[in-house]
Design a protein around this motif. Structure first.
Motif, PDB file in Angstrom:
ATOM      1  N   ALA A   1       0.855  -1.178   0.000  1.00 15.43           N
ATOM      2  CA  ALA A   1       0.000   0.000   0.000  1.00 15.43           C
ATOM      3  C   ALA A   1       0.892   1.229   0.000  1.00 15.43           C
ATOM      4  O   ALA A   1       1.761   1.383   0.853  1.00 15.43           O
ATOM      5  CB  ALA A   1      -0.911  -0.005   1.227  1.00 15.43           C
TER       6      ALA A   1
ATOM      7  N   TYR B   1      -3.157   6.611  -1.207  1.00 17.33           N
ATOM      8  CA  TYR B   1      -3.287   5.219  -0.772  1.00 17.33           C
ATOM      9  C   TYR B   1      -3.584   4.271  -1.924  1.00 17.33           C
ATOM     10  O   TYR B   1      -4.528   3.493  -1.893  1.00 17.33           O
ATOM     11  CB  TYR B   1      -4.328   5.096   0.347  1.00 17.33           C
ATOM     12  CG  TYR B   1      -3.979   5.962   1.519  1.00 17.33           C
ATOM     13  CD1 TYR B   1      -2.867   5.671   2.303  1.00 17.33           C
ATOM     14  CD2 TYR B   1      -4.718   7.096   1.811  1.00 17.33           C
ATOM     15  CE1 TYR B   1      -2.516   6.484   3.376  1.00 17.33           C
ATOM     16  CE2 TYR B   1      -4.372   7.923   2.888  1.00 17.33           C
ATOM     17  CZ  TYR B   1      -3.265   7.601   3.662  1.00 17.33           C
ATOM     18  OH  TYR B   1      -2.923   8.412   4.699  1.00 17.33           O
TER      19      TYR B   1
ATOM     20  N   PRO C   1      -0.343   8.395   0.271  1.00 14.05           N
ATOM     21  CA  PRO C   1      -1.589   9.009  -0.174  1.00 14.05           C
ATOM     22  C   PRO C   1      -1.491   9.392  -1.652  1.00 14.05           C
ATOM     23  O   PRO C   1      -0.441   9.849  -2.083  1.00 14.05           O
ATOM     24  CB  PRO C   1      -1.708  10.257   0.714  1.00 14.05           C
ATOM     25  CG  PRO C   1      -0.936   9.894   1.941  1.00 14.05           C
ATOM     26  CD  PRO C   1       0.198   9.039   1.451  1.00 14.05           C
TER      27      PRO C   1
END
Length: 207
Positions: free
Chosen positions: A25, A30, A28
């Motif tokens: 992951a 994300y 941002p």
């Protein structure tokens, strides 16, 4: 690993990565990055990006078009997102190690700048981990930690760390980063193993 996402509500016809090693992951907004892996015939070095906010849409997955020299095709590698000193995710995804058929193992370190989608090979020195795959990695700030894995002959229970701050702070990315072998101050190391995972719940790590 496979690319079976039937439980996620993705529409038929959605383009999917054929391998799924090195899933991480990212920073941002994300996004989820998938690099390389094995498709049942070959090791891969393609890059895919998934936007979870588009779940159920045809463009939830897209090919990650990148520049620079990507890591060579491999599976069994690890992926870690580096974090900044304030705990926020940095724009950098770190790839370490892996395997390629028939008997090629790696101990190289690569960084993907998620903002510019550019690959860079990290120049390393010091006490490097031996070549390995199916190890586990985790990040703490700009440090990458690697535990265990195997090289086709041996299973490991050693721990290494590399401080990537010189790489992060050098716009040219030519600064050397030093590996070191970490000796536990107390307690016994876990038994040698491969195919495990490590998750950090600061200040602890769980295997």
């Amino acid at each position: 690993a496979n690319n079976d996402h039937r439980s996620s509500g993705f529409k038929n016809g959605t383009a999917l990565p054929s391998g799924a090693d090195g899933t991480v992951a990212g920073p941002p907004p994300y996004l989820i990055y998938v690099f390389g892996g094995w498709d049942g015939v070959h090791e891969l070095n393609d890059l895919w990006v998934m936007d979870p906010s588009k779940s159920g849409q045809a463009d939830v997955w897209r090919r990650g078009h990148s520049s620079g020299m990507a890591p060579s095709p491999r599976s069994g590698h690890s992926s870690v997102v580096l974090s900044q000193s304030d705990g926020r995710a940095a724009d950098m995804v770190c790839i370490f190690g892996g395997y390629a058929f028939p008997d090629l193992h790696f101990n190289d370190t690569h960084i993907l700048n998620a903002a510019t989608m550019q690959w860079t090979t990290v120049i390393t020195e010091g006490f490097l981990p031996s070549v390995r795959c199916m190890h586990a990695s985790y990040g703490r700030g700009n440090e990458l930690h690697v535990f265990g894995g195997c090289d086709g002959q041996r299973w490991f229970n050693d721990l290494y760390e590399i401080d990537l701050t010189p790489f992060v702070n050098d716009a040219s990315h030519k600064s050397h980063c030093k590996w070191r072998h970490v000796i536990p101050a107390s307690g016994s190391s876990p038994a040698p193993r491969a195919g495990h995972t490590i998750e950090e719940v600061s200040p602890l790590c769980f295997m």
